[in-house]
Design a protein around this motif. Structure first.
Motif, PDB file in Angstrom:
ATOM      1  N   ARG A  49      -4.319   6.086   2.821  1.00  4.59           N
ATOM      2  CA  ARG A  49      -3.517   4.952   2.377  1.00  4.59           C
ATOM      3  C   ARG A  49      -4.284   4.204   1.283  1.00  4.59           C
ATOM      4  N   GLU A  50      -3.584   3.877   0.196  1.00  2.42           N
ATOM      5  CA  GLU A  50      -4.250   3.232  -0.924  1.00  2.42           C
ATOM      6  C   GLU A  50      -3.563   1.940  -1.322  1.00  2.42           C
ATOM      7  N   PHE A  77       0.863  -1.177   0.000  1.00  2.00           N
ATOM      8  CA  PHE A  77       0.000   0.000   0.000  1.00  2.00           C
ATOM      9  C   PHE A  77       0.904   1.233   0.000  1.00  2.00           C
ATOM     10  N   ARG A  78       0.336   2.383  -0.290  1.00  3.01           N
ATOM     11  CA  ARG A  78       1.112   3.609  -0.241  1.00  3.01           C
ATOM     12  C   ARG A  78       0.252   4.749   0.280  1.00  3.01           C
ATOM     13  N   GLN A  79       0.932   5.731   0.851  1.00  2.00           N
ATOM     14  CA  GLN A  79       0.232   6.901   1.388  1.00  2.00           C
ATOM     15  C   GLN A  79       1.035   8.154   1.079  1.00  2.00           C
ATOM     16  N   ALA A  80       0.426   9.031   0.322  1.00  2.00           N
ATOM     17  CA  ALA A  80       1.025  10.315   0.000  1.00  2.00           C
ATOM     18  C   ALA A  80       0.569  11.338   1.043  1.00  2.00           C
ATOM     19  N   PRO A  81       1.327  12.425   1.209  1.00  2.00           N
ATOM     20  CA  PRO A  81       0.955  13.444   2.204  1.00  2.00           C
ATOM     21  C   PRO A  81      -0.460  13.977   1.961  1.00  2.00           C
ATOM     22  N   GLY A  82      -1.247  13.991   3.016  1.00  7.34           N
ATOM     23  CA  GLY A  82      -2.592  14.517   2.924  1.00  7.34           C
ATOM     24  C   GLY A  82      -3.605  13.594   2.287  1.00  7.34           C
ATOM     25  N   THR A 103       5.054   9.140  -5.825  1.00  5.32           N
ATOM     26  CA  THR A 103       5.713   9.559  -4.596  1.00  5.32           C
ATOM     27  C   THR A 103       4.812   9.317  -3.392  1.00  5.32           C
ATOM     28  N   ALA A 104       5.329   8.574  -2.410  1.00  5.84           N
ATOM     29  CA  ALA A 104       4.546   8.215  -1.226  1.00  5.84           C
ATOM     30  C   ALA A 104       5.425   7.390  -0.290  1.00  5.84           C
ATOM     31  N   VAL A 105       4.895   7.157   0.897  1.00  7.55           N
ATOM     32  CA  VAL A 105       5.473   6.144   1.781  1.00  7.55           C
ATOM     33  C   VAL A 105       4.811   4.819   1.411  1.00  7.55           C
ATOM     34  N   TYR A 106       5.623   3.826   1.145  1.00  5.52           N
ATOM     35  CA  TYR A 106       5.131   2.511   0.751  1.00  5.52           C
ATOM     36  C   TYR A 106       5.191   1.551   1.938  1.00  5.52           C
ATOM     37  N   THR A 154      -7.865 -12.112  -3.755  1.00  7.34           N
ATOM     38  CA  THR A 154      -6.884 -11.034  -3.722  1.00  7.34           C
ATOM     39  C   THR A 154      -7.401  -9.919  -2.814  1.00  7.34           C
ATOM     40  N   ALA A 155      -6.650  -9.657  -1.768  1.00  7.92           N
ATOM     41  CA  ALA A 155      -7.078  -8.706  -0.738  1.00  7.92           C
ATOM     42  C   ALA A 155      -6.626  -7.296  -1.086  1.00  7.92           C
ATOM     43  N   ARG A 156      -7.586  -6.379  -1.241  1.00  9.50           N
ATOM     44  CA  ARG A 156      -7.296  -5.021  -1.686  1.00  9.50           C
ATOM     45  C   ARG A 156      -7.571  -3.956  -0.633  1.00  9.50           C
ATOM     46  N   TYR A 157      -8.057  -4.341   0.537  1.00  9.33           N
ATOM     47  CA  TYR A 157      -8.458  -3.365   1.526  1.00  9.33           C
ATOM     48  C   TYR A 157      -7.594  -3.454   2.765  1.00  9.33           C
ATOM     49  N   THR A 158      -7.348  -2.298   3.409  1.00  4.11           N
ATOM     50  CA  THR A 158      -6.446  -2.270   4.560  1.00  4.11           C
ATOM     51  C   THR A 158      -6.940  -3.160   5.694  1.00  4.11           C
ATOM     52  N   ASN A 159      -8.265  -3.288   5.843  1.00  5.29           N
ATOM     53  CA  ASN A 159      -8.777  -4.092   6.962  1.00  5.29           C
ATOM     54  C   ASN A 159      -8.641  -5.597   6.713  1.00  5.29           C
TER      55      ASN A 159
END
Length: 127
Positions: free
Chosen positions: A45-46, A37-42, A91-94, A107-112
């Motif tokens: 998480r995707e 997953f990745r999360q860009a500022p603001g 660009t993001a934190v991975y 295939t699991a696509r969700y954070t939960n």
């Protein structure tokens, strides 16, 4: 329980490549489906990519399909994310994540759907 440690992030120019690694502790790595997953500022998480326990099935976000490849080596307790043709919007934190599912086809696509997370690694793509 499993502990995850990502590595391989860094600064790269647009069009370049990076390979992220995620090393897992424990002897039951092959029982977890793994994801990136990745999360860009603001932003939230995707989902980026996921791979089933055996490695036979993968899935990708539309934004990275054809450019990123997820793989795993169960003998080395490691999952990888090969990122090619990088764009500034990548660009993001991975984050690497592990979860338990009853099927090797789902295939699991969700954070939960993931119980364990790494600390993240920064990827910065300059234009």
């Amino acid at each position: 329980q499993v502990q995850l440690v990502e590595s391989g992030g860094g600064l790269v120019q647009a069009g370049g490549s990076l390979r992220l690694s995620c090393a897992a502790s424990g002897r039951t790595f092959s029982s977890y489906h793994m994801g990136w997953f990745r999360q860009a500022p603001g932003k939230e998480r995707e989902f980026v990519a996921t791979i089933t326990r055996s490695g036979e099935t993968t899935a990708y976000a539309d934004s990275v399909k054809g450019r990123f490849t997820i793989s795993r080596d169960n003998a080395k307790n490691t999952v990888y994310l090969q990122m090619n043709s990088l764009k500034p919007e990548d660009t993001a934190v991975y984050y690497c994540a592990a979860g338990v599912s009853g099927s090797d086809y789902y295939t699991a696509r969700y954070t939960n759907e993931y119980a364990y997370w790494g600390q993240g690694t920064q990827v910065t793509v300059s234009s």
